[in-house]
Design an enzyme around this catalytic site. Structure first.
Site, mmCIF file in Angstrom:
data_model
loop_
_atom_site.group_PDB
_atom_site.id
_atom_site.type_symbol
_atom_site.label_atom_id
_atom_site.label_comp_id
_atom_site.label_asym_id
_atom_site.label_seq_id
_atom_site.Cartn_x
_atom_site.Cartn_y
_atom_site.Cartn_z
ATOM 1 N N CYS A 166 -18.157 -28.212 4.674
ATOM 2 C CA CYS A 166 -17.391 -27.173 3.979
ATOM 3 C C CYS A 166 -16.519 -27.853 2.932
ATOM 4 C CB CYS A 166 -16.536 -26.431 5.008
ATOM 5 S SG CYS A 166 -15.507 -25.151 4.267
ATOM 6 N N CYS A 170 -16.838 -20.807 -2.543
ATOM 7 C CA CYS A 170 -17.555 -21.652 -1.578
ATOM 8 C C CYS A 170 -17.699 -23.031 -2.217
ATOM 9 C CB CYS A 170 -18.933 -21.042 -1.287
ATOM 10 S SG CYS A 170 -19.931 -22.041 -0.181
HETATM 11 N N1 LIG Z 1 -20.841 -21.457 5.451
HETATM 12 C C1 LIG Z 1 -21.293 -22.816 5.146
HETATM 13 C C2 LIG Z 1 -20.203 -23.867 5.430
HETATM 14 C C3 LIG Z 1 -18.970 -23.598 4.646
HETATM 15 C C4 LIG Z 1 -19.246 -23.603 3.200
HETATM 16 C C5 LIG Z 1 -18.075 -23.207 2.321
HETATM 17 N N2 LIG Z 1 -16.942 -22.581 2.982
HETATM 18 C C6 LIG Z 1 -17.621 -24.389 1.522
HETATM 19 O O1 LIG Z 1 -16.471 -24.383 1.044
HETATM 20 O O2 LIG Z 1 -18.443 -25.299 1.326
HETATM 21 C C7 LIG Z 1 -22.480 -23.141 6.044
HETATM 22 O O3 LIG Z 1 -22.334 -23.218 7.236
HETATM 23 O O4 LIG Z 1 -23.554 -23.317 5.481
#
Ligand SMILES: N[C@H](CCC[C@H](N)C(=O)O)C(=O)O
Length: 257
Positions: free
Chosen positions: A74, A197
């Site tokens: 993340c 994200c």
């Molecule tokens: N939901 C994503 C992980 C968090 C990604 C996002 N919150 C970031 O800032 O990279 C997954 O499990 O594929």
């Protein structure tokens, strides 16, 4: 059991953070993590982060999506965890920490955290999209009129329709300038659109360079929650020197049962 937590957000991607160096948090309790992340019955967050001891780095990052299950890397969460570690005096202005995809180097200056991301080994071109792994799996697709785009409906359809149960995060993007893109993301494990994200905007920046939409190796991304900058170096195979930079902000802290 009382859980002392801090709430952080990085461009609107928000996280519950706990200092788990005592190693007391029940990491297998999916229902507890999901309840803490619930925006009605809990604190509310896109994910939960644990800061843990690590033998060979300053600390270890453990990440859970808001569905309560362990997530992959993340980017925004990693940046917020660096700000949290700095606030505890565990690190100075630079650090190295371990995460599911290996060792990460980061630096902090004021509210800005620059996080080194994993190298990207390969970008796969699909019909009207790209797929790459930036520590989490990401589908990247150019769309028109992003502001009006049905991110939840289309994101969910692609996430389950093409990527099945293991899934992928789904990013929709629109070019706004020679080195600038707007991005909206349907996030796996949150199973909804998030305001930003980190591994997603990193995937968009690299995919757009790979496909020739930008020549710049420093790409600016606008998300619903704020602006991020991704820099990288094209390599023989893939991309290296990937850095995700943006704000990581303390919101509040508290105790929850
Ligand atoms: N939901 C994503 C992980 C968090 C990604 C996002 N919150 C970031 O800032 O990279 C997954 O499990 O594929």
């Amino acid at each position: 059991m009382d859980y002392h937590f801090s709430k952080y957000q990085g461009t609107g991607n928000d996280f519950i953070i706990l200092d788990n160096r005592p190693n007391k948090f029940p990491k297998n309790d999916t229902n507890l993590v999901a309840r803490l992340c619930d925006r009605r019955f809990g604190i509310g967050a896109d994910g939960l982060l644990l800061l843990e001891n690590d033998k060979s780095a300053d600390f270890r990052m453990v990440y859970f999506n808001s569905d309560g299950k362990p997530g992959t890397m993340c980017g925004n969460g990693g940046r917020c965890l660096v700000a949290f570690a700095h606030s505890l005096g565990i690190i100075g202005d630079t650090t190295s920490f371990s995460a599911t995809d290996g060792l990460h180097h980061a630096s902090i200056s004021g509210d800005q955290v620059a996080l080194g991301m994993s190298d990207v080994k390969e970008v796969t071109t699909k019909k009207n999209a790209f797929f790459l792994d930036t520590g989490s799996p990401h589908h990247v697709q150019l769309v028109k009129d992003l502001k009006e785009f049905e991110v939840f409906r289309e994101g969910r359809r692609i996430r389950y329709g093409i990527y099945g149960e293991s899934g992928s995060n789904i990013n929709f993007t629109e070019q706004e300038g020679p080195d600038t893109f707007a991005v909206r993301t349907y996030e796996r494990g949150v199973e909804d659109e998030t305001y930003s994200c980190g591994t997603g905007v990193t995937a968009v920046a690299i995919a757009m360079h790979y496909a020739g939409y930008t020549k710049s190796t420093e790409v600016h991304i606008r998300t619903r929650g704020g602006d991020l900058k991704i820099s990288f170096q094209p390599e023989e195979k893939g991309y290296g020197g990937v850095v995700l930079q943006g704000p990581a902000t303390f919101v509040f802290k508290g105790v929850v049962k």
